[in-house]
Design a protein around this motif. Sequence first.
Motif, PDB file in Angstrom:
ATOM      1  N   UNK A 406       9.639  -6.788  12.665  1.00 47.26           N
ATOM      2  CA  UNK A 406       9.908  -5.568  12.171  1.00 47.26           C
ATOM      3  C   UNK A 406       9.116  -5.455  10.705  1.00 47.26           C
ATOM      4  N   UNK A 407       8.064  -6.426  10.287  1.00 47.03           N
ATOM      5  CA  UNK A 407       7.664  -6.494   9.032  1.00 47.03           C
ATOM      6  C   UNK A 407       6.721  -5.187   8.749  1.00 47.03           C
ATOM      7  N   UNK A 408       6.325  -4.587   9.915  1.00 48.22           N
ATOM      8  CA  UNK A 408       5.473  -3.549   9.761  1.00 48.22           C
ATOM      9  C   UNK A 408       6.155  -2.432   8.988  1.00 48.22           C
ATOM     10  N   UNK A 409       7.624  -2.263   9.577  1.00 51.01           N
ATOM     11  CA  UNK A 409       8.231  -1.054   9.106  1.00 51.01           C
ATOM     12  C   UNK A 409       8.837  -1.432   7.695  1.00 51.01           C
ATOM     13  N   UNK A 410       8.963  -2.751   7.557  1.00 51.16           N
ATOM     14  CA  UNK A 410       9.488  -3.090   6.209  1.00 51.16           C
ATOM     15  C   UNK A 410       8.436  -3.011   5.077  1.00 51.16           C
ATOM     16  N   UNK A 411       7.237  -3.299   5.310  1.00 54.63           N
ATOM     17  CA  UNK A 411       6.394  -3.353   4.652  1.00 54.63           C
ATOM     18  C   UNK A 411       6.029  -1.881   4.277  1.00 54.63           C
ATOM     19  N   UNK A 412       5.893  -1.003   5.289  1.00 53.12           N
ATOM     20  CA  UNK A 412       5.948   0.255   5.148  1.00 53.12           C
ATOM     21  C   UNK A 412       6.541   0.925   3.919  1.00 53.12           C
ATOM     22  N   UNK A 413       8.006   0.682   4.262  1.00 53.86           N
ATOM     23  CA  UNK A 413       8.822   1.463   3.480  1.00 53.86           C
ATOM     24  C   UNK A 413       8.764   0.671   1.848  1.00 53.86           C
ATOM     25  N   UNK A 414       8.457  -0.704   1.821  1.00 57.18           N
ATOM     26  CA  UNK A 414       8.634  -1.279   0.492  1.00 57.18           C
ATOM     27  C   UNK A 414       7.349  -0.455  -0.241  1.00 57.18           C
ATOM     28  N   UNK A 415       6.332  -0.510   0.592  1.00 55.77           N
ATOM     29  CA  UNK A 415       5.056   0.011  -0.117  1.00 55.77           C
ATOM     30  C   UNK A 415       5.353   1.495  -0.658  1.00 55.77           C
ATOM     31  N   UNK A 416       6.294   2.249   0.032  1.00 56.74           N
ATOM     32  CA  UNK A 416       6.512   3.645  -0.302  1.00 56.74           C
ATOM     33  C   UNK A 416       7.485   3.509  -1.539  1.00 56.74           C
ATOM     34  N   UNK A 417       8.405   2.580  -1.769  1.00 57.68           N
ATOM     35  CA  UNK A 417       9.361   2.516  -2.582  1.00 57.68           C
ATOM     36  C   UNK A 417       8.671   2.039  -3.995  1.00 57.68           C
ATOM     37  N   UNK A 418       7.544   1.307  -3.760  1.00 58.38           N
ATOM     38  CA  UNK A 418       6.894   0.673  -5.034  1.00 58.38           C
ATOM     39  C   UNK A 418       5.687   1.860  -5.534  1.00 58.38           C
ATOM     40  N   UNK A 419       5.628   2.553  -4.579  1.00 58.42           N
ATOM     41  CA  UNK A 419       4.543   3.748  -5.149  1.00 58.42           C
ATOM     42  C   UNK A 419       4.883   3.907  -6.867  1.00 58.42           C
ATOM     43  N   UNK A 420       6.371   4.412  -7.194  1.00 57.13           N
ATOM     44  CA  UNK A 420       6.669   4.741  -8.328  1.00 57.13           C
ATOM     45  C   UNK A 420       6.707   3.444  -9.547  1.00 57.13           C
ATOM     46  N   UNK A 421       6.482   2.479  -8.871  1.00 62.21           N
ATOM     47  CA  UNK A 421       6.616   1.251  -9.876  1.00 62.21           C
ATOM     48  C   UNK A 421       5.172   0.845 -10.461  1.00 62.21           C
ATOM     49  N   UNK A 422       4.066   1.059  -9.835  1.00 63.63           N
ATOM     50  CA  UNK A 422       2.772   0.840 -10.163  1.00 63.63           C
ATOM     51  C   UNK A 422       2.464   1.864 -11.150  1.00 63.63           C
ATOM     52  N   UNK A 423       2.986   3.145 -11.180  1.00 61.57           N
ATOM     53  CA  UNK A 423       2.739   4.164 -12.285  1.00 61.57           C
ATOM     54  C   UNK A 423       3.907   3.992 -13.324  1.00 61.57           C
ATOM     55  N   UNK A 424       4.634   3.204 -13.586  1.00 63.20           N
ATOM     56  CA  UNK A 424       5.698   2.990 -14.618  1.00 63.20           C
ATOM     57  C   UNK A 424       6.580   3.878 -14.265  1.00 63.20           C
ATOM     58  N   UNK A 425       7.036   4.792 -13.344  1.00 66.53           N
ATOM     59  CA  UNK A 425       7.991   5.863 -13.196  1.00 66.53           C
ATOM     60  C   UNK A 425       9.270   5.172 -12.890  1.00 66.53           C
ATOM     61  N   UNK A 426       9.482   4.092 -12.174  1.00 66.06           N
ATOM     62  CA  UNK A 426      10.533   3.295 -11.990  1.00 66.06           C
ATOM     63  C   UNK A 426      10.406   1.662 -12.204  1.00 66.06           C
ATOM     64  N   UNK A 427      11.404   0.935 -12.490  1.00 59.35           N
ATOM     65  CA  UNK A 427      11.155  -0.472 -12.576  1.00 59.35           C
ATOM     66  C   UNK A 427      11.249  -0.878 -10.972  1.00 59.35           C
ATOM     67  N   UNK A 428      10.782  -2.229 -10.916  1.00 58.05           N
ATOM     68  CA  UNK A 428      10.957  -2.614  -9.504  1.00 58.05           C
ATOM     69  C   UNK A 428      12.283  -2.955  -9.223  1.00 58.05           C
ATOM     70  N   UNK A 429      13.221  -3.389 -10.077  1.00 60.62           N
ATOM     71  CA  UNK A 429      14.581  -3.383  -9.759  1.00 60.62           C
ATOM     72  C   UNK A 429      15.252  -1.867  -9.259  1.00 60.62           C
ATOM     73  N   UNK A 430      14.635  -0.943 -10.219  1.00 58.27           N
ATOM     74  CA  UNK A 430      15.615   0.379  -9.486  1.00 58.27           C
ATOM     75  C   UNK A 430      15.082   0.835  -8.197  1.00 58.27           C
ATOM     76  N   UNK A 431      13.623   0.510  -8.184  1.00 57.47           N
ATOM     77  CA  UNK A 431      12.995   1.120  -6.674  1.00 57.47           C
ATOM     78  C   UNK A 431      13.473   0.197  -5.567  1.00 57.47           C
TER      79      UNK A 431
END
Lengths: 447, 291
Positions: A406-431
């Motif tokens: 299930x790495x496909x689903x995991x990576x898709x969700x992770x990518x979605x969570x990290x979207x706000x991390x790359x722009x600095x709206x959230x920290x990796x920890x919060x996301x």
Amino acid sequence: MKRRVLLTVLLCTLLAVVLPAAGTKEAAAAEKVKITYSFWGTPDEGAAVQKVADRFNASQERIVVEIMAIPHDTYVTKLNTLATARNLPDCGIMSEAGVLQFAENGLLHDITDMYGVGDARPLDSLVFRYQGKPVAYSAANEVLLMFYNKDMFDKAGVPYPPTDAKNAWSWDEFVHNAKLLTLDANGNNATSRAFNPNAIVQYGCMVENLTWQLEVWALSNGGGFYTADGSKVIINEAAALDAIQKVADLHLVHHVAPLSTGLTDDGIQRSLIAGTCAMSTNGAWNVGTSLASARAEGLNYGVGVLPYMKEKVTICTGGPNVVFSQTKNPKEAMEWVKWYMQEENSWELIETGIWMPILDKWYTDEALTRKWVENPNFPPYDDYKKAVVDYAREYSRSTSWYYVNNTNDFNTLLGSLLGEVWTGRKTAKNAIEGGYTQLVSAFKGEL
Amino acid sequence: MLKSESRTAYLCLAPSIIGLVFLTYLPLISVCVLGFFRWGKGAPTPIFIGFDNYRRLFTTDPYFIDSLKVTLTFSVLAVVMSMAYSLFIAMLLNRKVKGRMLFRAIFYLPYVLPAMAVYIGWSWLYESNFGLFNYILSSVGLPKLRFIADSSLVVPSLALIAVWLAGNLIVIFLAGLQNVPKVYHDAAEIDGANGWQRFIHITVPCMTPIIFYNLLMSLITNMQIVTPALALTNGGPGNASTFITYLMYRYAFVSNQLGYAGAISFVFFVIIALVTALLFATSRSWIFYEG
């Protein structure tokens, strides 16, 4: 009348000669076992693989292999449809993330017997295992590397990234050098007080943040996305969170990397080839694909090993070949796949630098290594040997989809969570902590 | 005679009826039925699970609610902006200006361009680091914008592309404007009405059937938006552009959860049907049919 008699006699003679011959041919063909091998690509690429299969067909009397070419974009969908219709081919190439899912659904054959005692085997890091048994071998080896623009380094007077993993840059050294290579419109680098981060014309680096490639940094920082046995999600632990934040901070804090949201698979094109970044991390296949044409157009690039946080490591992957469980001829299918996976049969992809060999001997026997590396697309032998061949053999670990489902689903969700991390709206920890429960659900296949 | 006419009519209608039944109604029913099964990932053959898929949609799915919000926000933005833009451009093109035909072609052109090419072109304009828009912003001393890389800007940025693509609406508005009786305008002008008053009290009422048609079509099209997510954003950043159709595609063809994707499709169909019904219900109070 005479003419009609003559024609009849001629026709009968012809039939008498042709029919038995045709019968013999049909009988011979009927004795052969027909194997269908599915492959992603255009009909032209399918025809090229069919030529390789024809060599196999001509080399023995028992098996006939036919190639089924399916467009890459619809490949897994098509296989899923065929599986539902119980009409899968005998064997084929698969997407990495789909292997264990197919295995869990009982659609893959155990291929433990494919290599006998004494056979040259693929590197152990290239074996997909389900419940401890091998279900696929990668057809190629690909590792993550550091590519860089030599001209930009020369101009900035910065030493090239090391090719020998023993001398690999620490993360801090990497960031420092990236700062020296990041320039604003007035020519100030990112260590200068006069540096203007709003007018950057050249970035020092781009660390590819496609979710599957981020795993290498979690490992490098002593953590991971999952435990080593793939039984638990540990991306919420400090090591992984810190590693992901460090990658995000290249843009947010240090201003040495462009903003990249990790959504499109064109990092090398957007960075090194576009001439906007001095360094770019990505897979070895780029040597034979985008970087080959860029070099022909004047890009003076080199290759080095990745920097490290705590552990020197890279990750490997490669499109796997499988034998489907619906086949009636698993032995013959395995025989073909094993033959097909010999480097000689995919030589065109290897000599152009797109694929790296999978058998250990190519990494240890200098004559074979030279045969592989001393080809036009490759960087100088000594550089590639240390930065890719030795690095891949001694420092690479399997990407998690070799042992986690299930790495496909995991990576898709992770990518979605990290979207706000790359722009600095959230920290990796919060996301990640905010989405951890859902990440675990994705890992368990519940999403 | 009538029988023969009916036969001919049925014969001519047959291709459409067959198409509708096999390409629209049967798939719709199948999708509805499929929503009650687990099929695909973890279930090579369909397993009946009742309302579980629908329950999951509104309880544990990490994407669906966000996706619904994003789709509705995008639709409202794109529809309002493209309606206003199209009507404005159509009114300009309805005037006797030099090179009118050329301008009409220019404004219609985006609509017929290949979608992928359009979105890739816009991705260069929107690029966060070195894109053309940011280059212009930097050169006049303004800070760079992240456009499609920022979760709060991605939907307006994509809606702007939808507006630029609204050439078809312009053509329909133009046709409508040409049918507004000139005599009304002349009479109003004699009575001393200015341009704005004539627009509000003559043009708009006469155009309401066309406005309704464009509104409906534009709303349905924009609610089903998927191409920008596929071509530009992959649903990101975060879930900020995970439109429902894209989510459906991802569940069906990436994650191979056909039953679940069927449930999403059916729920989405119901939402679109409700919105359409609402529009029709309110239309009686604001559409002016001449005569």
